[in-house]
Design a protein around this motif. Structure first.
Motif, mmCIF file in Angstrom:
data_model
loop_
_atom_site.group_PDB
_atom_site.id
_atom_site.type_symbol
_atom_site.label_atom_id
_atom_site.label_comp_id
_atom_site.label_asym_id
_atom_site.label_seq_id
_atom_site.Cartn_x
_atom_site.Cartn_y
_atom_site.Cartn_z
ATOM 1 N N ALA A 1 -23.281 29.232 3.769
ATOM 2 C CA ALA A 1 -23.142 30.107 4.931
ATOM 3 C C ALA A 1 -24.363 29.916 5.816
ATOM 4 O O ALA A 1 -25.477 29.807 5.322
ATOM 5 N N TYR A 2 -24.148 29.851 7.130
ATOM 6 C CA TYR A 2 -25.269 29.696 8.060
ATOM 7 C C TYR A 2 -25.048 30.631 9.244
ATOM 8 O O TYR A 2 -23.920 31.037 9.518
ATOM 9 N N THR A 3 -26.112 30.958 9.946
ATOM 10 C CA THR A 3 -25.978 31.798 11.129
ATOM 11 C C THR A 3 -25.434 30.957 12.279
ATOM 12 O O THR A 3 -26.059 29.982 12.695
ATOM 13 N N ALA A 4 -24.262 31.351 12.786
ATOM 14 C CA ALA A 4 -23.625 30.621 13.888
ATOM 15 C C ALA A 4 -23.968 31.257 15.239
ATOM 16 O O ALA A 4 -23.745 30.659 16.285
ATOM 17 N N GLY A 5 -24.503 32.472 15.241
ATOM 18 C CA GLY A 5 -24.863 33.154 16.484
ATOM 19 C C GLY A 5 -24.838 34.647 16.254
ATOM 20 O O GLY A 5 -24.457 35.085 15.172
ATOM 21 N N PRO A 6 -25.265 35.457 17.215
ATOM 22 C CA PRO A 6 -25.930 35.027 18.444
ATOM 23 C C PRO A 6 -27.374 34.613 18.179
ATOM 24 O O PRO A 6 -27.930 34.962 17.134
ATOM 25 N N GLY A 7 -27.956 33.849 19.115
ATOM 26 C CA GLY A 7 -29.330 33.387 18.946
ATOM 27 C C GLY A 7 -29.644 32.256 19.900
ATOM 28 O O GLY A 7 -28.885 31.991 20.831
ATOM 29 N N LEU A 8 -30.763 31.576 19.645
ATOM 30 C CA LEU A 8 -31.171 30.438 20.472
ATOM 31 C C LEU A 8 -30.320 29.231 20.105
ATOM 32 O O LEU A 8 -30.235 28.870 18.927
ATOM 33 N N ILE A 9 -29.712 28.591 21.100
ATOM 34 C CA ILE A 9 -28.736 27.539 20.821
ATOM 35 C C ILE A 9 -29.318 26.394 19.973
ATOM 36 O O ILE A 9 -28.707 25.953 19.003
ATOM 37 N N GLY A 10 -30.513 25.917 20.327
ATOM 38 C CA GLY A 10 -31.102 24.800 19.587
ATOM 39 C C GLY A 10 -31.403 25.181 18.148
ATOM 40 O O GLY A 10 -31.142 24.412 17.211
ATOM 41 N N ALA A 11 -31.932 26.374 17.963
ATOM 42 C CA ALA A 11 -32.281 26.867 16.626
ATOM 43 C C ALA A 11 -31.019 27.030 15.776
ATOM 44 O O ALA A 11 -30.976 26.634 14.606
ATOM 45 N N LEU A 12 -29.964 27.572 16.379
ATOM 46 C CA LEU A 12 -28.692 27.743 15.671
ATOM 47 C C LEU A 12 -28.124 26.387 15.245
ATOM 48 O O LEU A 12 -27.592 26.231 14.141
ATOM 49 N N MET A 13 -28.234 25.390 16.136
ATOM 50 C CA MET A 13 -27.656 24.079 15.845
ATOM 51 C C MET A 13 -28.321 23.395 14.657
ATOM 52 O O MET A 13 -27.672 22.662 13.907
ATOM 53 N N VAL A 14 -29.614 23.668 14.463
ATOM 54 C CA VAL A 14 -30.307 23.079 13.309
ATOM 55 C C VAL A 14 -29.697 23.624 12.014
ATOM 56 O O VAL A 14 -29.322 22.864 11.112
ATOM 57 N N GLY A 15 -29.549 24.939 11.936
ATOM 58 C CA GLY A 15 -28.967 25.546 10.739
ATOM 59 C C GLY A 15 -27.533 25.074 10.526
ATOM 60 O O GLY A 15 -27.127 24.755 9.405
ATOM 61 N N GLY A 16 -26.762 25.018 11.614
ATOM 62 C CA GLY A 16 -25.365 24.588 11.522
ATOM 63 C C GLY A 16 -25.242 23.155 11.068
ATOM 64 O O GLY A 16 -24.393 22.821 10.214
ATOM 65 N N ALA A 17 -26.107 22.267 11.603
ATOM 66 C CA ALA A 17 -26.039 20.842 11.252
ATOM 67 C C ALA A 17 -26.422 20.629 9.787
ATOM 68 O O ALA A 17 -25.752 19.881 9.057
ATOM 69 N N VAL A 18 -27.470 21.300 9.345
ATOM 70 C CA VAL A 18 -27.902 21.153 7.945
ATOM 71 C C VAL A 18 -26.822 21.715 7.009
ATOM 72 O O VAL A 18 -26.459 21.092 6.005
ATOM 73 N N ALA A 19 -26.287 22.881 7.356
ATOM 74 C CA ALA A 19 -25.264 23.513 6.502
ATOM 75 C C ALA A 19 -24.033 22.610 6.387
ATOM 76 O O ALA A 19 -23.519 22.386 5.280
ATOM 77 N N HIS A 20 -23.568 22.083 7.510
ATOM 78 C CA HIS A 20 -22.367 21.242 7.479
ATOM 79 C C HIS A 20 -22.623 19.912 6.755
ATOM 80 O O HIS A 20 -21.749 19.429 6.039
ATOM 81 N N SER A 21 -23.810 19.333 6.948
ATOM 82 C CA SER A 21 -24.123 18.066 6.273
ATOM 83 C C SER A 21 -24.140 18.255 4.768
ATOM 84 O O SER A 21 -23.544 17.478 4.015
ATOM 85 N N LEU A 22 -24.820 19.323 4.332
ATOM 86 C CA LEU A 22 -24.901 19.610 2.890
ATOM 87 C C LEU A 22 -23.506 19.883 2.321
ATOM 88 O O LEU A 22 -23.145 19.378 1.255
ATOM 89 N N ALA A 23 -22.726 20.681 3.052
ATOM 90 C CA ALA A 23 -21.387 21.044 2.576
ATOM 91 C C ALA A 23 -20.503 19.804 2.473
ATOM 92 O O ALA A 23 -19.745 19.638 1.506
ATOM 93 N N PHE A 24 -20.623 18.903 3.442
ATOM 94 C CA PHE A 24 -19.837 17.665 3.439
ATOM 95 C C PHE A 24 -20.232 16.805 2.236
ATOM 96 O O PHE A 24 -19.386 16.290 1.503
ATOM 97 N N ALA A 25 -21.548 16.695 2.020
ATOM 98 C CA ALA A 25 -22.041 15.877 0.905
ATOM 99 C C ALA A 25 -21.612 16.457 -0.443
ATOM 100 O O ALA A 25 -21.285 15.719 -1.374
ATOM 101 N N LEU A 26 -21.613 17.784 -0.547
ATOM 102 C CA LEU A 26 -21.304 18.436 -1.831
ATOM 103 C C LEU A 26 -19.808 18.706 -1.995
ATOM 104 O O LEU A 26 -19.362 19.079 -3.085
ATOM 105 N N GLY A 27 -19.064 18.585 -0.926
ATOM 106 C CA GLY A 27 -17.625 18.867 -0.980
ATOM 107 C C GLY A 27 -17.322 20.340 -1.208
ATOM 108 O O GLY A 27 -16.421 20.705 -1.965
ATOM 109 N N VAL A 28 -18.095 21.212 -0.547
ATOM 110 C CA VAL A 28 -17.880 22.661 -0.695
ATOM 111 C C VAL A 28 -17.570 23.282 0.673
ATOM 112 O O VAL A 28 -17.917 22.710 1.707
#
Ligand code: ATP
Ligand code: MG
Ligand code: FE
Length: 347
Positions: A77-104
Motif C-alpha cells: 500500500a502506498y500514499t496515492a494522494g493528496p500531496g506533492l505530485i513528485g513525492a507521491l510518484m516516488v512512493g507509487g513507482a517504488v510500490a508498483h515496482s516491488l509489487a510487480f517483482a514480487l507478484g503481489v
C-alpha cells in the motif's frame, strides 16, 4: 496478510509492515525537516529526491526489524494522494515496482483516510460509526464515519487548516517549522488570560471552520507588542497560549456540535494537530460531560507515518481492492469520493 505500507506525500518518508492477524510488526520514519529548514518550507523537488534516497533502505530496515524477507510480503500500500505530485510518484513507482517483482497486489491509499484510521492501531480502537475531526497541516474537517470509505463531510475549513495556522503563528513568534509542537511548548509558559483571542465562527450555527482571521489577529497582537517594546519571551509565550487556547476552544465547540447533530457518542481525532495536549484535554473534558469518548493515535502516528498507510491499505486489499498496472498519483483528491469497504476486519 502481510502488508508493506509506504508514505511519501510530503516531507516524511514512512514505511511500515502490518500483519492483518498480528497487527503492526515494524515501522520507520525519516523526516526531511532539517533539509528544508534553510528554505523556510518544503521544497518539492528536494523532497522527491530525498524520498528516492531513503525509501528502499527504510523498506529493508522494517523487514529486518520484523524478521521478515521481501518474499514474505503479500501486498503493498502506498500514499496515492493528496500531496506533492513528485513525492507521491516516488512512493507509487517504488510500490508498483516491488509489487510487480514480487507478484503481489498493490493499492494507492488516500493519505487522509490513513490519518483517519491511525487510531485503529491502538489497543482500544473505536467502533463504527463515529465522528472524526481531521486536523493536520493541510486539512481541518469534521466527518461522519459509518465505515471504511463511508464518509459524510459535516464541515471543513473555508480557508487555512488548523496545523497551517499553528505553523504561521510559529513563524510570527520566531519559531522554526513545524510550528505546532513549538507553539504548544511555548504556550506552557504563558500567562492565562493576558490576551483573549476570538473563537472564529462559533457564534453562528454550522460545522465549518475559519482560521485565517485568527492568524491576522495574532499578527496584529505581535506587531502591537513589538511597537510597545513588550515582545519579550514572556509576551511571546502569552501570545502562543492565547492562540492555542482559541484554536482548541473552537475545535472543541465544533466537535461538541457534531456529536449532538449526529447523536454520536464516539469522537476520533487524527492528523498532526491531534497530538496537541491541550486539544486532547479539552476534548476529554467535553466528551466526559456528554458520556461520550474520544479516541486518538499515539503521537508518532498523528503526524505522517507508514503505519497508517499499511493499515488503511490492508483493509482495502483484504476487501479485494487493487490498482492493476497503473500507478495512481493524485495531488488533490476529496476523501468522500472513495469507495466503501463493506468487509471490515479489526486489527
Ligand atoms: P495533510 O495531512 O493535511 O496533508 P500534513 O501531512 O503536512 O498535512 P500532518 O503531518 O498530519 O500534516 O501534521 C503536521 C501538522 O501538525 C503541522 O502543521 C504541525 O505544526 C501540526 N502539529 C504537530 N504536532 C502538533 C502539536 N503538538 N500541536 C499543534 N500542532 C501540531
Ligand atoms: Mg509532515
Ligand atoms: Fe498528513
Amino acid at each position: 496478510m502481510l502488508i508493506l505500507g509506504i508514505e511519501t506525500s510530503c516531507d516524511e518518508t514512512g514505511v511500515a509492515l502490518y500483519d492483518s492477524e498480528k497487527g503492526l510488526l515494524a515501522h520507520a520514519l525519516f523526516s526531511q525537516i532539517d533539509m528544508h529548514a534553510d528554505y523556510g518550507g518544503v521544497v518539492p523537488e528536494l523532497a522527491s529526491r530525498d524520498h528516492v534516497r531513503k525509501l528502499l533502505p527504510l523498506c529493508d530496515q522494517v523487514l529486518a526489524d520484523a524478521g521478515k524477507t521481501r518474499s514474505q510480503i503479500e501486498g503493498i500500500a502506498y500514499t496515492a494522494g493528496p500531496g506533492l505530485i513528485g513525492a507521491l510518484m516516488v512512493g507509487g513507482a517504488v510500490a508498483h515496482s516491488l509489487a510487480f517483482a514480487l507478484g503481489v497486489p498493490v493499492l494507492g491509499v488516500h493519505h487522509m483516510e490513513g490519518h483517519l484510521l491511525a487510531p485503529m492501531l491502538e489497543p482500544e480502537p473505536p467502533a463504527f460509526p463515529f465522528v472524526a475531526l481531521l486536523v493536520s497541516g493541510g486539512h481541518t474537517q469534521l466527518v461522519l464515519v459509518k465505515g471504511i470509505g463511508e464518509y459524510e463531510m459535516l464541515g471543513e475549513s473555508v480557508d487555512d487548516a488548523a496545523g497551517e495556522a499553528f505553523d504561521k503563528t510559529a513563524k510570527m513568534l520566531g519559531l522554526d517549522y513545524p510550528g505546532g509542537p513549538r507553539v504548544a511548548a511555548l504556550a506552557e509558559k504563558g500567562t492565562p488570560g493576558r490576551y483573549k483571542f476570538p473563537r472564529p465562527m462559533t457564534d453562528r450555527p454550522g460545522l465549518d471552520f475559519s482560521f485565517s482571521g485568527l492568524k491576522t489577529f495574532t499578527l496584529n497582537t505581535v506587531t502591537a507588542a513589538e511597537k510597545a517594546g513588550e515582545l519579550d519571551d514572556q509576551t511571546r509565550a502569552d501570545i502562543a497560549l492565547a492562540f492555542e487556547a482559541a484554536v482548541v476552544d473552537t475545535l472543541v465547540i465544533k466537535c461538541r456540535r457534531a456529536l449532538e447533530q449526529t447523536h454520536s457518542k464516539r469522537l476520533v481525532i487524527a492528523g498532526g494537530v491531534s497530538a496537541n495536549k491541550r486539544l486532547r484535554a479539552g476534548l476529554e473534558a467535553m466528551t466526559d460531560r456528554k458520556q461520550a469518548k474520544v479516541f486518538y493515535a499515539r503521537p508518532e502516528f498523528c503526524t505522517d507515518n507508514g503505519a497508517m498507510i499499511a493499515y488503511a491499505g490492508c483493509q482495502r486489499l483484504l476487501a479485494g481492492q487493487q490498482d492493476g498496472d497503473r500507478i495512481v498519483s493524485v495531488p488533490r483528491w476529496p476523501m468522500n469520493t472513495l469507495p466503501p469497504v463493506s468487509e471490515v476486519r479489526s486489527n
